[in-house]
Design an enzyme around this catalytic site. Sequence first.
Site, PDB file in Angstrom:
ATOM      1  N   HIS A   5     -66.246   2.456  25.748  1.00  0.00           N
ATOM      2  CA  HIS A   5     -67.003   3.562  25.143  1.00  0.00           C
ATOM      3  C   HIS A   5     -67.492   3.278  23.726  1.00  0.00           C
ATOM      4  O   HIS A   5     -68.197   4.105  23.145  1.00  0.00           O
ATOM      5  CB  HIS A   5     -66.169   4.859  25.199  1.00  0.00           C
ATOM      6  CG  HIS A   5     -65.896   5.296  26.606  1.00  0.00           C
ATOM      7  ND1 HIS A   5     -64.760   4.935  27.293  1.00  0.00           N
ATOM      8  CD2 HIS A   5     -66.655   6.001  27.459  1.00  0.00           C
ATOM      9  CE1 HIS A   5     -64.834   5.419  28.510  1.00  0.00           C
ATOM     10  NE2 HIS A   5     -65.959   6.075  28.648  1.00  0.00           N
ATOM     11  N   LYS A  39     -75.348  -2.392  31.655  1.00  0.00           N
ATOM     12  CA  LYS A  39     -74.455  -1.316  32.075  1.00  0.00           C
ATOM     13  C   LYS A  39     -75.284  -0.029  32.157  1.00  0.00           C
ATOM     14  O   LYS A  39     -76.126   0.200  31.293  1.00  0.00           O
ATOM     15  CB  LYS A  39     -73.357  -1.171  31.007  1.00  0.00           C
ATOM     16  CG  LYS A  39     -72.188  -0.367  31.477  1.00  0.00           C
ATOM     17  CD  LYS A  39     -71.156  -0.207  30.395  1.00  0.00           C
ATOM     18  CE  LYS A  39     -70.318   1.006  30.774  1.00  0.00           C
ATOM     19  NZ  LYS A  39     -69.318   1.361  29.842  1.00  0.00           N
ATOM     20  N   CYS A  73     -58.356   7.154  23.753  1.00  0.00           N
ATOM     21  CA  CYS A  73     -59.816   7.190  23.904  1.00  0.00           C
ATOM     22  C   CYS A  73     -60.177   8.380  24.777  1.00  0.00           C
ATOM     23  O   CYS A  73     -59.745   8.461  25.934  1.00  0.00           O
ATOM     24  CB  CYS A  73     -60.336   5.897  24.534  1.00  0.00           C
ATOM     25  SG  CYS A  73     -62.082   6.072  24.995  1.00  0.00           S
ATOM     26  N   CYS A  77     -62.185   7.485  27.993  1.00  0.00           N
ATOM     27  CA  CYS A  77     -61.358   6.995  29.107  1.00  0.00           C
ATOM     28  C   CYS A  77     -60.312   8.027  29.511  1.00  0.00           C
ATOM     29  O   CYS A  77     -59.727   7.918  30.580  1.00  0.00           O
ATOM     30  CB  CYS A  77     -60.572   5.739  28.740  1.00  0.00           C
ATOM     31  SG  CYS A  77     -61.507   4.320  28.223  1.00  0.00           S
ATOM     32  N   LYS A  88     -76.608   6.476  29.614  1.00  0.00           N
ATOM     33  CA  LYS A  88     -77.633   7.472  29.288  1.00  0.00           C
ATOM     34  C   LYS A  88     -78.441   7.014  28.085  1.00  0.00           C
ATOM     35  O   LYS A  88     -79.646   7.215  28.028  1.00  0.00           O
ATOM     36  CB  LYS A  88     -76.958   8.812  28.987  1.00  0.00           C
ATOM     37  CG  LYS A  88     -76.580   9.551  30.249  1.00  0.00           C
ATOM     38  CD  LYS A  88     -76.200  10.986  29.906  1.00  0.00           C
ATOM     39  CE  LYS A  88     -75.087  11.442  30.811  1.00  0.00           C
ATOM     40  NZ  LYS A  88     -74.319  12.544  30.308  1.00  0.00           N
ATOM     41  N   HIS A  98     -71.217   6.441  41.284  1.00  0.00           N
ATOM     42  CA  HIS A  98     -70.445   7.387  42.103  1.00  0.00           C
ATOM     43  C   HIS A  98     -70.890   7.292  43.565  1.00  0.00           C
ATOM     44  O   HIS A  98     -70.084   7.337  44.486  1.00  0.00           O
ATOM     45  CB  HIS A  98     -70.671   8.827  41.639  1.00  0.00           C
ATOM     46  CG  HIS A  98     -70.456   9.061  40.177  1.00  0.00           C
ATOM     47  ND1 HIS A  98     -71.390   9.657  39.369  1.00  0.00           N
ATOM     48  CD2 HIS A  98     -69.407   8.779  39.370  1.00  0.00           C
ATOM     49  CE1 HIS A  98     -70.941   9.734  38.142  1.00  0.00           C
ATOM     50  NE2 HIS A  98     -69.734   9.198  38.104  1.00  0.00           N
ATOM     51  N   HIS A 143     -74.391   9.606  39.744  1.00  0.00           N
ATOM     52  CA  HIS A 143     -75.302   8.468  39.622  1.00  0.00           C
ATOM     53  C   HIS A 143     -74.963   7.423  40.679  1.00  0.00           C
ATOM     54  O   HIS A 143     -74.075   7.634  41.516  1.00  0.00           O
ATOM     55  CB  HIS A 143     -75.290   7.903  38.201  1.00  0.00           C
ATOM     56  CG  HIS A 143     -73.949   7.419  37.716  1.00  0.00           C
ATOM     57  ND1 HIS A 143     -73.213   6.467  38.375  1.00  0.00           N
ATOM     58  CD2 HIS A 143     -73.201   7.772  36.636  1.00  0.00           C
ATOM     59  CE1 HIS A 143     -72.090   6.233  37.731  1.00  0.00           C
ATOM     60  NE2 HIS A 143     -72.045   7.019  36.667  1.00  0.00           N
ATOM     61  N   CYS A 172     -62.953   1.062  21.484  1.00  0.00           N
ATOM     62  CA  CYS A 172     -62.721   1.031  22.936  1.00  0.00           C
ATOM     63  C   CYS A 172     -63.802   0.142  23.544  1.00  0.00           C
ATOM     64  O   CYS A 172     -64.991   0.354  23.290  1.00  0.00           O
ATOM     65  CB  CYS A 172     -62.806   2.438  23.518  1.00  0.00           C
ATOM     66  SG  CYS A 172     -63.067   2.429  25.303  1.00  0.00           S
TER      67      CYS A 172
HETATM   68  N1  MSP Z   1     -61.912  11.214  37.320  1.00  0.00           N
HETATM   69  C1  MSP Z   1     -61.567   9.853  37.393  1.00  0.00           C
HETATM   70  C2  MSP Z   1     -60.996   9.484  38.739  1.00  0.00           C
HETATM   71  C3  MSP Z   1     -59.799  10.285  39.165  1.00  0.00           C
HETATM   72  S1  MSP Z   1     -59.264   9.859  40.754  1.00  0.00           S
HETATM   73  C4  MSP Z   1     -57.817  10.591  40.961  1.00  0.00           C
HETATM   74  C5  MSP Z   1     -62.799   9.011  37.115  1.00  0.00           C
HETATM   75  N2  MSP Z   1     -63.984   9.589  37.329  1.00  0.00           N
HETATM   76  S2  MSP Z   1     -65.433   8.941  37.083  1.00  0.00           S
HETATM   77  O1  MSP Z   1     -66.385  10.005  37.237  1.00  0.00           O
HETATM   78  O2  MSP Z   1     -65.449   8.230  35.852  1.00  0.00           O
HETATM   79  O3  MSP Z   1     -65.680   7.990  38.279  1.00  0.00           O
HETATM   80  C6  MSP Z   1     -65.202   6.696  38.291  1.00  0.00           C
HETATM   81  C7  MSP Z   1     -65.583   6.009  39.582  1.00  0.00           C
HETATM   82  O4  MSP Z   1     -67.029   6.017  39.774  1.00  0.00           O
HETATM   83  C8  MSP Z   1     -65.229   4.540  39.568  1.00  0.00           C
HETATM   84  O5  MSP Z   1     -63.903   4.299  39.915  1.00  0.00           O
HETATM   85  C9  MSP Z   1     -66.182   3.996  40.580  1.00  0.00           C
HETATM   86  O6  MSP Z   1     -65.658   4.304  41.843  1.00  0.00           O
HETATM   87  C10 MSP Z   1     -67.449   4.800  40.348  1.00  0.00           C
HETATM   88  N3  MSP Z   1     -68.355   4.134  39.398  1.00  0.00           N
HETATM   89  C11 MSP Z   1     -68.801   4.618  38.205  1.00  0.00           C
HETATM   90  N4  MSP Z   1     -69.673   3.735  37.661  1.00  0.00           N
HETATM   91  C12 MSP Z   1     -69.814   2.663  38.455  1.00  0.00           C
HETATM   92  C13 MSP Z   1     -70.576   1.472  38.426  1.00  0.00           C
HETATM   93  N5  MSP Z   1     -71.385   1.177  37.435  1.00  0.00           N
HETATM   94  N6  MSP Z   1     -70.438   0.625  39.470  1.00  0.00           N
HETATM   95  C14 MSP Z   1     -69.651   0.900  40.541  1.00  0.00           C
HETATM   96  N7  MSP Z   1     -68.928   2.005  40.597  1.00  0.00           N
HETATM   97  C15 MSP Z   1     -68.930   2.882  39.565  1.00  0.00           C
HETATM   98  O7  MSP Z   1     -62.637   7.867  36.752  1.00  0.00           O
END
Ligand code: MSP
Length: 477
Positions: free
Chosen positions: A147, A299, A127, A130, A302, A22, A19, A144
């Site tokens: 979540h 935020k 959690c 997380c 889904k 990411h 999304h 949490c």
């Molecule tokens: N798998 C772990 C990271 C392991 S790294 C060794 C993880 N994954 S995640 O799929 O949850 O991705 C988290 C990352 O996605 C966040 O750190 C950020 O970079 C990005 N983001 C997810 N949602 C976001 C927003 N709403 N806004 C900005 N960035 C966001 O955590």
Amino acid sequence: MSKNYLITTPIYYVNDEPHLGHAFTTLCADVYSRFLKNQKKKVFFLTGTDEHGMKIAEIAKEKGKDIKEFCDEISEKFKKAWKELLIEYDFFVRTTDKYHELAVKKFIEILKKKNQIYQKEYEGLYCVGCEKFLTEKELKNGLCPDHKNKPLRLKEKNYFLKIKDKLPKIKSLIETGKFKIFPEFAKKEALGLLKQNLEDFSISRDKERVKWGIEFQGDKTQLVYVWFDALINYLSAIGFAKNKKKFKKWWEKSFVVHFIGKDILKFHAIFWPAMLLSAKIKIPNQLAVHGFFTVDGQKMSKTLGNVIRPKELIEKFGVDATRYLILSQFPFGEDGDIKISKFTEKYNADLAFGLGNLVLRVLNLAKKQNIRLEKIVAQKSIENKVKKTKNNYQKFLLNFSFFESLKEIWNLIHFCNQYIDKEKPWEKRESSKKVILNLAYCIKEISEMLSPFCPQKSKEIQGQIQGKKLEPLFKKI
Ligand code: MSP
């Protein structure tokens, strides 16, 4: 300054499809590494997927899918999304790949040899969303905060990494800037975390409960904790297990920058350096930490149905415009709200009108007045103006200020649009040729500065300057 750069994104959980969140981190890392590559630096840009842990096993089960097949499917979606977004990564790491498992095992072996691991009974609130333990203090009304679910009370015998003795060292590395954390708020937050009397790091989980992960070296009842496993991706992807030469080049002799969102700061600013210090491996040089954004004030979730997929934006605006629109929302590091309704407005104003119109007007004028653009020379005053813009742009970009560096380019675009209106070169006065050459010079420089952000349009502009058919770069929507 080191010659090599290793630029990384977090590896994304395969419980969700790519999304905008990411995409934001990945885009920042992509622009940064393209910028360095353009400067002829040696860069290795790494991204990938994080595929172990309870959360993923549970979701695959809910969907009635084999876990590995489920991981393959979603991991492929990330690859596809990054291809569509023109993300030019050098390697895509997957934690279910064999070389990764070998690297995790090797890492644990090293820690064991150095007497850094011990076993202890632990009870805590976990959690699954997380994939981490939370303290009572972190909960909101027993739930949490992220979540909104009740964490599980777990009591198990796990392996722990001794980190307490490394914390003073980490503090001094952060304070002295040997381990840089950008921006300042993240550095402060990391230093704040270090004051909190942190416990040792629990690095394994009961296999019976978690079921999906890498077996803990020497203990068949335990699996490696998903975060411990995930952080090692930064090493496994560049040859830690089997390719010493590659590892030396891209880890030991590189300037390592991890791009992350602020949600995973603790893991990268505390646990990761603690793991590396324990294994006597070089720590990363820098964390580039960005804020979180909401969509239309909420935020992304889904349940609310407001999750934005990069593909939707690409279909509407095209890929380069999508890259621009995402990165020009707000400064790196700050939280912000994305207003999708404003995207069209911004697209029309900045791209279709601001940049697109300028390029078309200037190149059309050059064509009509038979002005050759093979070698463009501008007046000194214009050269100086561009030079100043370029200096600022570079300074900002090197410092992860994507938003500000785009602003510099757009200030120059506005200047050009005002200049053309003031000088009216279509009236074919004596000065017209000089004015058009000045503008063509600016456009060429703009296209170069744009290249890490909008790689296709940057090439299109350069092609049009060299005589390719003139077409609007961005159609008005
Ligand atoms: N798998 C772990 C990271 C392991 S790294 C060794 C993880 N994954 S995640 O799929 O949850 O991705 C988290 C990352 O996605 C966040 O750190 C950020 O970079 C990005 N983001 C997810 N949602 C976001 C927003 N709403 N806004 C900005 N960035 C966001 O955590």
